[in-house]
Design a protein around this motif. Sequence first.
Motif, PDB file in Angstrom:
ATOM      1  N   LEU A 115      12.701  11.556  -1.101  1.00  0.00           N
ATOM      2  CA  LEU A 115      12.201  10.865  -2.291  1.00  0.00           C
ATOM      3  C   LEU A 115      12.174   9.358  -2.034  1.00  0.00           C
ATOM      4  O   LEU A 115      13.181   8.764  -1.708  1.00  0.00           O
ATOM      5  N   VAL A 116      11.009   8.773  -2.202  1.00  0.00           N
ATOM      6  CA  VAL A 116      10.840   7.360  -1.861  1.00  0.00           C
ATOM      7  C   VAL A 116      11.180   6.450  -3.032  1.00  0.00           C
ATOM      8  O   VAL A 116      11.924   5.504  -2.899  1.00  0.00           O
ATOM      9  N   GLU A 117      10.659   6.728  -4.193  1.00  0.00           N
ATOM     10  CA  GLU A 117      10.818   5.840  -5.347  1.00  0.00           C
ATOM     11  C   GLU A 117      11.735   6.440  -6.418  1.00  0.00           C
ATOM     12  O   GLU A 117      11.694   6.022  -7.564  1.00  0.00           O
ATOM     13  N   LEU A 118      12.524   7.452  -6.054  1.00  0.00           N
ATOM     14  CA  LEU A 118      13.416   8.084  -7.007  1.00  0.00           C
ATOM     15  C   LEU A 118      14.788   8.257  -6.361  1.00  0.00           C
ATOM     16  O   LEU A 118      15.114   9.314  -5.835  1.00  0.00           O
ATOM     17  N   PRO A 119      15.596   7.198  -6.376  1.00  0.00           N
ATOM     18  CA  PRO A 119      16.918   7.297  -5.741  1.00  0.00           C
ATOM     19  C   PRO A 119      17.827   8.240  -6.532  1.00  0.00           C
ATOM     20  O   PRO A 119      17.735   8.338  -7.750  1.00  0.00           O
TER      21      PRO A 119
ATOM     22  N   ARG B 263      19.488   2.663  -8.067  1.00  0.00           N
ATOM     23  CA  ARG B 263      19.015   2.194  -6.763  1.00  0.00           C
ATOM     24  C   ARG B 263      19.601   3.081  -5.671  1.00  0.00           C
ATOM     25  O   ARG B 263      20.615   3.734  -5.888  1.00  0.00           O
ATOM     26  N   PRO B 264      18.965   3.099  -4.511  1.00  0.00           N
ATOM     27  CA  PRO B 264      19.522   3.907  -3.420  1.00  0.00           C
ATOM     28  C   PRO B 264      20.920   3.418  -3.055  1.00  0.00           C
ATOM     29  O   PRO B 264      21.170   2.219  -2.995  1.00  0.00           O
TER      30      PRO B 264
ATOM     31  N   HIS C  29      22.431   8.498  -0.859  1.00  0.00           N
ATOM     32  CA  HIS C  29      21.070   8.547  -0.317  1.00  0.00           C
ATOM     33  C   HIS C  29      21.071   8.181   1.170  1.00  0.00           C
ATOM     34  O   HIS C  29      20.427   8.843   1.983  1.00  0.00           O
TER      35      HIS C  29
END
Length: 137
Positions: free
Chosen positions: A59-63, A76-77, A81
Amino acid sequence: MTDFPWPRGSATGIGSLPGTDIAEAQKIVLGELPDLPHLPELPARGPGADIIGRGAAFLVELPVELYAARWRVAARPGRDHRRALDLLERDLDQMTEQAGEFGGTFKVQAAGPLTLAASIDLALGGRILRDHGRYAT
């Protein structure tokens, strides 16, 4: 008839394997499934090594983060993650070493969007994807 990039009648694997030794699990996969090997996941190694943690690593934009033994959306990541990404990277590096001169099709499985949405909680609680009819009387 559709042509696939692997031999007809090939078998592959899905899901998790027991244990914590990724090199041994990869040897088994390469030995037992030579036509279409996959990247095994070993949940016993801890958070990020399970199917949801591995899927969340993509998942790129969903930490996401681990909270009370459950995955949930994060601001935030963070550490969880990074751990999932690190495990995925290590697993791929180890498979590259194990596979040697393998030149065929290789499969990396991950949980799909519906599985992730049904398994990850919102930051304030409750699953991202819920079935409101499930609790109707």
